[in-house]
Design a protein around this motif. Sequence first.
Motif, PDB file in Angstrom:
ATOM      1  N   GLU A 304      -9.376  48.022  70.338  1.00  7.52           N
ATOM      2  CA  GLU A 304      -8.945  49.162  70.454  1.00  7.52           C
ATOM      3  C   GLU A 304      -8.100  49.569  71.809  1.00  7.52           C
ATOM      4  O   GLU A 304      -8.682  49.282  72.584  1.00  7.52           O
ATOM      5  N   GLU A 306      -7.359  52.148  73.550  1.00  4.40           N
ATOM      6  CA  GLU A 306      -7.804  53.227  74.607  1.00  4.40           C
ATOM      7  C   GLU A 306      -8.541  52.405  75.396  1.00  4.40           C
ATOM      8  O   GLU A 306      -8.528  52.530  76.713  1.00  4.40           O
ATOM      9  N   SER A 307      -9.591  51.691  74.998  1.00  5.15           N
ATOM     10  CA  SER A 307     -10.415  50.906  75.919  1.00  5.15           C
ATOM     11  C   SER A 307      -9.922  49.897  76.646  1.00  5.15           C
ATOM     12  O   SER A 307     -10.303  49.710  77.813  1.00  5.15           O
ATOM     13  N   LEU A 310      -8.487  52.120  79.485  1.00  6.53           N
ATOM     14  CA  LEU A 310      -9.618  52.333  80.467  1.00  6.53           C
ATOM     15  C   LEU A 310      -9.896  51.228  81.518  1.00  6.53           C
ATOM     16  O   LEU A 310     -10.002  51.485  82.615  1.00  6.53           O
ATOM     17  N   CYS A 325      -6.781  56.982  69.512  1.00  7.48           N
ATOM     18  CA  CYS A 325      -7.497  57.530  70.389  1.00  7.48           C
ATOM     19  C   CYS A 325      -7.012  57.742  71.555  1.00  7.48           C
ATOM     20  O   CYS A 325      -7.594  58.933  72.096  1.00  7.48           O
ATOM     21  N   GLY A 328      -5.488  61.574  70.363  1.00  8.04           N
ATOM     22  CA  GLY A 328      -6.427  62.646  69.838  1.00  8.04           C
ATOM     23  C   GLY A 328      -6.059  62.764  68.416  1.00  8.04           C
ATOM     24  O   GLY A 328      -6.823  63.422  67.620  1.00  8.04           O
ATOM     25  N   LEU A 330      -5.779  60.738  64.638  1.00  4.79           N
ATOM     26  CA  LEU A 330      -6.727  59.650  64.001  1.00  4.79           C
ATOM     27  C   LEU A 330      -6.015  58.667  63.468  1.00  4.79           C
ATOM     28  O   LEU A 330      -6.629  57.656  62.931  1.00  4.79           O
ATOM     29  N   HIS A 347      -4.556  49.580  65.849  1.00  5.06           N
ATOM     30  CA  HIS A 347      -5.145  50.277  66.789  1.00  5.06           C
ATOM     31  C   HIS A 347      -5.033  49.499  68.182  1.00  5.06           C
ATOM     32  O   HIS A 347      -5.390  50.173  69.149  1.00  5.06           O
TER      33      HIS A 347
ATOM     34  N   TRP B   2      -8.036  61.010  79.282  1.00  3.05           N
ATOM     35  CA  TRP B   2      -9.136  61.901  78.430  1.00  3.05           C
ATOM     36  C   TRP B   2      -9.994  62.503  79.887  1.00  3.05           C
ATOM     37  O   TRP B   2     -10.190  61.565  80.939  1.00  3.05           O
ATOM     38  N   TYR B   4     -12.959  62.245  80.784  1.00  3.94           N
ATOM     39  CA  TYR B   4     -14.355  61.827  80.265  1.00  3.94           C
ATOM     40  C   TYR B   4     -15.361  62.180  81.711  1.00  3.94           C
ATOM     41  O   TYR B   4     -15.158  61.965  82.798  1.00  3.94           O
ATOM     42  N   GLY B  36      -9.789  52.398  63.107  1.00  5.56           N
ATOM     43  CA  GLY B  36      -9.773  52.423  64.606  1.00  5.56           C
ATOM     44  C   GLY B  36     -10.911  52.450  65.362  1.00  5.56           C
ATOM     45  O   GLY B  36     -11.195  52.457  66.569  1.00  5.56           O
ATOM     46  N   GLY B  61     -13.767  49.945  69.005  1.00  4.48           N
ATOM     47  CA  GLY B  61     -13.519  51.459  69.332  1.00  4.48           C
ATOM     48  C   GLY B  61     -13.043  51.920  70.785  1.00  4.48           C
ATOM     49  O   GLY B  61     -13.209  50.999  71.769  1.00  4.48           O
ATOM     50  N   CYS B  62     -12.772  53.170  71.064  1.00  4.98           N
ATOM     51  CA  CYS B  62     -12.194  53.631  72.085  1.00  4.98           C
ATOM     52  C   CYS B  62     -13.468  53.740  73.269  1.00  4.98           C
ATOM     53  O   CYS B  62     -14.481  53.494  72.966  1.00  4.98           O
ATOM     54  N   GLY B  63     -13.152  54.006  74.366  1.00  2.27           N
ATOM     55  CA  GLY B  63     -14.059  54.279  75.317  1.00  2.27           C
ATOM     56  C   GLY B  63     -15.177  55.279  75.031  1.00  2.27           C
ATOM     57  O   GLY B  63     -16.352  54.655  75.191  1.00  2.27           O
ATOM     58  N   SER B  64     -14.994  56.134  74.262  1.00  2.00           N
ATOM     59  CA  SER B  64     -15.994  57.049  74.112  1.00  2.00           C
ATOM     60  C   SER B  64     -16.985  56.587  72.806  1.00  2.00           C
ATOM     61  O   SER B  64     -18.028  56.897  72.538  1.00  2.00           O
ATOM     62  N   ILE B  66     -17.738  53.481  72.314  1.00  2.00           N
ATOM     63  CA  ILE B  66     -18.703  52.493  72.991  1.00  2.00           C
ATOM     64  C   ILE B  66     -19.480  53.080  73.822  1.00  2.00           C
ATOM     65  O   ILE B  66     -20.766  52.825  73.956  1.00  2.00           O
ATOM     66  N   GLU B 102     -11.888  66.166  70.821  1.00  2.00           N
ATOM     67  CA  GLU B 102     -11.142  65.196  69.974  1.00  2.00           C
ATOM     68  C   GLU B 102     -12.138  63.900  69.836  1.00  2.00           C
ATOM     69  O   GLU B 102     -11.738  63.156  68.821  1.00  2.00           O
ATOM     70  N   LYS B 103     -13.033  63.889  70.761  1.00  2.00           N
ATOM     71  CA  LYS B 103     -13.757  62.802  70.678  1.00  2.00           C
ATOM     72  C   LYS B 103     -15.310  62.707  70.049  1.00  2.00           C
ATOM     73  O   LYS B 103     -16.202  61.932  69.929  1.00  2.00           O
ATOM     74  N   HIS B 105     -15.987  63.020  67.109  1.00  2.00           N
ATOM     75  CA  HIS B 105     -16.237  62.090  65.827  1.00  2.00           C
ATOM     76  C   HIS B 105     -16.961  60.671  66.299  1.00  2.00           C
ATOM     77  O   HIS B 105     -17.656  60.099  65.486  1.00  2.00           O
ATOM     78  N   GLU B 132     -13.269  63.144  57.597  1.00  2.00           N
ATOM     79  CA  GLU B 132     -12.593  63.732  58.716  1.00  2.00           C
ATOM     80  C   GLU B 132     -10.986  63.754  58.675  1.00  2.00           C
ATOM     81  O   GLU B 132     -10.652  62.919  58.212  1.00  2.00           O
ATOM     82  N   LEU B 135      -7.516  66.855  63.908  1.00  2.00           N
ATOM     83  CA  LEU B 135      -8.354  67.883  64.581  1.00  2.00           C
ATOM     84  C   LEU B 135      -7.011  69.060  64.578  1.00  2.00           C
ATOM     85  O   LEU B 135      -6.092  68.979  65.168  1.00  2.00           O
TER      86      LEU B 135
END
Lengths: 399, 351
Positions: A304, A306-307, A310, A325, A328, A330, A347, B2, B4, B36, B61-64, B66, B102-103, B105, B132, B135
């Motif tokens: 993904e 975003e990771s 980061l 992500c 914000g 989906l 993604h 973000w 975070y 995603g 998935g994204c940072g949050s 994980i 937003e995170k 979820h 879902e 947002l």
Amino acid sequence: METIYLDNNATTRVDPEVVETMLPYFTEQFGNPSSLHEYGNRVGLALKKARGQIQALLGAEYDTEIVFTSCGTESDSTAILSALKAQPQRREIITTQVEHPAVLALCEHLEKEGYTVHYLAVDGQGRLDLEQYQSLLSEQTAIVSVMWANNETGTFFPVLEMAEMAHARGVMFHTDAVQAVGKIPMDLKNSKIDMLSLSGHKLHGPKGIGVLYLRRGTRFRPLLRGGHQERGRRAGTENAASIVALGKAAELALQAMEHENTEVRRLRDKLEKGILSQVNYAFITGDPDNRLPNTSNIAFEYIEGESILLMLNKFGIAASSGSACTSGSLEPSHVMRAMGLPYTAAHGTVRFSLSRDTTEADIDRVIVVLPGIIDQLRTLSPYWKYNAPVKESFDPAYA
Amino acid sequence: MWNYSEKVQEHFFNPRNAGELEEANGIGDVGSLSCGDALRLMLKVDPDTETILDARFQTFGCGSAIASSSALTEIIKGKTLDEALAVSNQDIADYLDGLPPEKMHCSVMGREALQAAVANYKGEEWSDDHEEGALVCKCFAIDEVMIEDTIRANHLSTVQDVTHYTKAGGGCSACHEGIEDILNRVLAERGEAPVGSNLQPSDSRSEGHIIPDDQVSGVWVSSSAGEKAMTAADVAADAMAALSQIELPDTPVVPDTAPVTGNTAKPVMNNLQRMRRIEAVIERVRPQLQRDHGDVELIDIDGSNIHIRLTGACTNCQLASMTLSGIQQQMMEELGEFVKLIPVKSAAVGV
């Protein structure tokens, strides 16, 4: 730690020469260019010079075709709304599915007001179908608005040809050239483009300044009324410091055009080769043979975006992603969806956008760091095992 | 980028319990590549005590996402299955010092994986009723699906109604246009006039009371459809009232008929009773504020003027005026009279 900035399609560093040029217009050169005294006069002359510098960058016929605005978004809105107001009997717009939100969101809004908008589709490499376009042009079309280069993939659209086609049907043509201006040579006087948007901060100028190129003779209705500035086409006291700065930025961009298309392109290609030779299940999105020299958008499957960003950020590397992500929302980026990117990759796209500030060392470092990041994230992923995808064994019933 | 928390970043860069768990006897898989984010939670459960001996995860998935997975495994290790199932997605977010709206979820996905893993251990099917959408309200993290479902289920027809029922739109009001769009879509399906028409004074459905500006926050506001155009403060006050109904079941329900003004609604009480009731309201709202690292204290009661002080995170909170309106609303419901809440000193806000 030395940071590496590879997000120049988002914004660029203001060139120090540009900063130097603009600073006096906050202090001693503070006059209002409309004023009939020496303070105003000096600023008025400086604006005239800036107009000429931008005219040169765009290859426009007259400097009065340059209208200063506050940003690319304002230029886009002004162009499209003007075309609708000036031709009230025409109720249709043609644009593409992959435009910048500055155009897309406006078009969606106009649909609610009763206008018909045709969104041209793109193929897997982000290319348009010109036959479909030809078939949609009609007496009902108020304006065509098609971007010169896509901000996410860098892919060019054939705007010169499309403008010719529009004119042949008597239709006005606008292009959002925010990503293209300063990166490729332009010669608007010998084109059929009626209106063009550009933004200062994408070409090493300041934020908060844009231009609408308005071909002489184009029917026009202003967005902002209330003053004679910009010959009545955009009321409001001129952002003198930023206009002067944008003029300087345009002059520098013209000087760097050769470098952009040789050196920057070489570094971009080196980056792609360096990454793709080390990382499997990764590919370039968009049209590799027909795109901006500075832009590389790479999809990494089974992870993904975003990771990835980061992790890159932790190593001092700034890039961007079309991943859901990061925004914000989906859904992954509308550009990736329009191109029908495989769901394994939609993604996981990362955009690297270079500039004349980018160095060989920057690129070398990314080539060293990135493969390890991809590997680490794939190790975390349930879709990955032993350096290959395992999606057959991981398929949740609950999506 | 973000915003975070340190803890989210820490769990992202150094995830705990990542990787496969060979001896897992309960596995929960949720999410998908196309969404995603996806998560496999693996549990090793002691069959005698039903205690989770070990928990590991694999996440795409994204940072949050994980970080939430990592946090979840840390929280549930050593817990019994029943204890683990009591872990809410808010607990996961709290463990990480909060997640951006937003995170949220991502924490929901963690909780779903947990339910799925426990069901798998017990040999049951776990069914997901969670859906879902995009947002809409960022202040309260309310998505499109929830708003649309609530509009349909309750036959709502104004933005104000939506705020009453879902909280969406009760904060900064930036999403009101978005809520109107959803309303108009559903209203069109029902063959009704679009939202804007409710605001026309000549509209036959506008039977609500006109509220004079000077006592706008001093009157109960009817939640019936067809209210006159409201100020943002009204909507905010209403949102808090709706919030209080949801989270504090012992609060009197706002009447949805005509507005009721103070003194006739409740019997007269003596000063001591009145003071205790005021204190009770303050005590009741405090846990809510403390959850967001804020607090409130009662300073003085001077007739209908009640002086309070907002502290902690409330001090600089942009929603502080809304919080005040909400407390004032509850105060008036409790006392049955018009009162004005006055913030003192440290709370640099105006009602």
